[in-house]
Design an enzyme around this catalytic site. Sequence first.
Site, PDB file in Angstrom:
ATOM      1  N   HIS A  83       0.856  -1.186   0.000  1.00  0.00           N
ATOM      2  CA  HIS A  83       0.000   0.000   0.000  1.00  0.00           C
ATOM      3  C   HIS A  83       0.889   1.233   0.000  1.00  0.00           C
ATOM      4  CE1 HIS A  83      -3.804   2.090   0.835  1.00  0.00           C
ATOM      5  NE2 HIS A  83      -3.069   2.920   1.527  1.00  0.00           N
ATOM      6  N   ASP A 162     -14.574   2.495   7.668  1.00  0.00           N
ATOM      7  CA  ASP A 162     -13.501   3.311   7.077  1.00  0.00           C
ATOM      8  C   ASP A 162     -13.994   4.027   5.817  1.00  0.00           C
ATOM      9  OD1 ASP A 162     -10.789   4.295   6.482  1.00  0.00           O
ATOM     10  OD2 ASP A 162     -11.039   2.991   4.751  1.00  0.00           O
ATOM     11  N   ARG A 169     -14.228  12.586   6.000  1.00  0.00           N
ATOM     12  CA  ARG A 169     -12.988  13.344   6.263  1.00  0.00           C
ATOM     13  C   ARG A 169     -12.576  14.132   5.035  1.00  0.00           C
ATOM     14  NH1 ARG A 169      -9.186   8.864   7.226  1.00  0.00           N
ATOM     15  NH2 ARG A 169      -7.587  10.464   7.349  1.00  0.00           N
ATOM     16  N   SER A 184      -7.121   4.111   9.229  1.00  0.00           N
ATOM     17  CA  SER A 184      -7.825   3.918   7.959  1.00  0.00           C
ATOM     18  C   SER A 184      -7.067   2.917   7.080  1.00  0.00           C
ATOM     19  CB  SER A 184      -7.950   5.278   7.266  1.00  0.00           C
ATOM     20  OG  SER A 184      -8.261   5.140   5.918  1.00  0.00           O
ATOM     21  N   LYS A 188      -8.086  -1.598   6.700  1.00  0.00           N
ATOM     22  CA  LYS A 188      -8.360  -2.265   5.420  1.00  0.00           C
ATOM     23  C   LYS A 188      -7.405  -3.436   5.202  1.00  0.00           C
ATOM     24  CE  LYS A 188      -8.202   1.803   3.520  1.00  0.00           C
ATOM     25  NZ  LYS A 188      -8.437   3.149   3.062  1.00  0.00           N
TER      26      LYS A 188
HETATM   27  N1  URA Z   1      -5.186   6.422   2.545  1.00  0.00           N
HETATM   28  C1  URA Z   1      -6.154   5.810   3.252  1.00  0.00           C
HETATM   29  O1  URA Z   1      -6.543   4.697   2.949  1.00  0.00           O
HETATM   30  N2  URA Z   1      -6.677   6.460   4.305  1.00  0.00           N
HETATM   31  C2  URA Z   1      -6.266   7.680   4.697  1.00  0.00           C
HETATM   32  O2  URA Z   1      -6.769   8.199   5.671  1.00  0.00           O
HETATM   33  C3  URA Z   1      -5.255   8.316   3.946  1.00  0.00           C
HETATM   34  C4  URA Z   1      -4.723   7.644   2.875  1.00  0.00           C
END
Ligand code: URA
Length: 440
Positions: A83, A162, A169, A184, A188
């Site tokens: 990621h 999320d 947000r 966040s 995931k």
């Molecule tokens: N990427 C994400 O998945 N969440 C965030 O809050 C910022 C970047």
Amino acid sequence: MTPRVVELIERKRDGGRLTSDEIDALVQGYTTGDVPDYQMSAFCMAVVWRGMDAKETAALTAAMVRSGERLDLSRFGRVVDKHSTGGVGDKTTIVVAPLVAACGVPVAKMSGRGLGFSGGTLDKLESIKGYRVDLTTAEFVAQLERIGIVVTGQTADLAPADGKIYALRDTTGTVPAIPLIASSVMSKKIAAGARAVVLDVKVGRGAFMKDLTSARALAKTMVAIGVAHGLAVTCELTDMEQPLGRAVGNSLEIAEAIATLRGEGPADLVELTRLAGAEMLRRGGRARDRKGALARIDRALEDGSGLAKLRELVAAQGGDVGMVDDPSRLPRAPRVETLRAARTAYVARIAADEIGIASVRLGAGREKKGDPIDHRTGIVLRAKVGDQVERGEPYVDIHVAGRPEDADAIALVHRAFGWSPRRVPRRRLVLGRIASRPAA
Ligand code: URA
């Protein structure tokens, strides 16, 4: 008795701490709709200002994981995920995921869309005609079993809190808070069933984290969350002052990813691919040390097995493999505008954020969630920081679709470049690493 939501908001506003049960009640309440948007946004703003300690951040992550389903992929061995916290020109996933899968480590990846000036892997992949990014959980698991690689969008049942909180947000100015970003990202990863995750925390003007100190703090928080949930985590901290690679824009980035898998990639993208790929192999238990891992990634680049895996991935998800075999068939903008150097000089700066904003103006990105995008448009940097450009030589190509905003975008690209008459050092790509212990 659980305090009223307003009391939790007030306590956080005044710098107090919440218990794990309180955080869980808030998150589950928001997921079911019992807690309204305005209260959750007030809470997020209180976190932006007051922060959360390690225990609160862990509780927030656990609550978001609990808001939905958690996949169990243990029968596939050590599934790895990667990621990036988001940047400009970052197509690493499209190169590295097939390479790692070609080396025998299962890669299960749920990616996101671009927002603001950062691009998103799903938008890039959708440049390939027919490529599906909406696999169901059953399809996700079946494809992983069949070909050892899957790259799709997040399914609705994974960490739904999320998805909801992130959308909120995004429109309430509450994205940049380390506890919110870390929970966040990690919720995931945990929900999607990976055993190991390699994270790329981008640092610089084209990233959420503008300086190394805050990037390190985010990395440490994410590693701690991963360890608490039994995941091995490595965070690479990498430069995002200038875009990664040369291409910015969806089709253009797919073409660059394919070129890289053919051994013709730009130096910085190749460096990041080797680094992340080798770490994914180590974390996936396929290589004992870094040297051996790098050698395997290099072999998958040289023998074409990485490219073959990308073909397999595209075919499995309904995409037109002819576009992988012949990238000139990818969607193309009708016109290319080229900027040429006014005098002989070294490139001193290519502001990643300005290039990202210019690509949005060209139609390659979206200003708000749900906006349509143009897969054809974007920017190709012919020179990077440290390169010398002779007077009159081209230094950037801008692929335009004929929108009213094109002139504005071209002016922005022009402004994004800084020049120096003296030699300028190349930028260092890898700025640091924070990792859990190998046994984690
Ligand atoms: N990427 C994400 O998945 N969440 C965030 O809050 C910022 C970047």
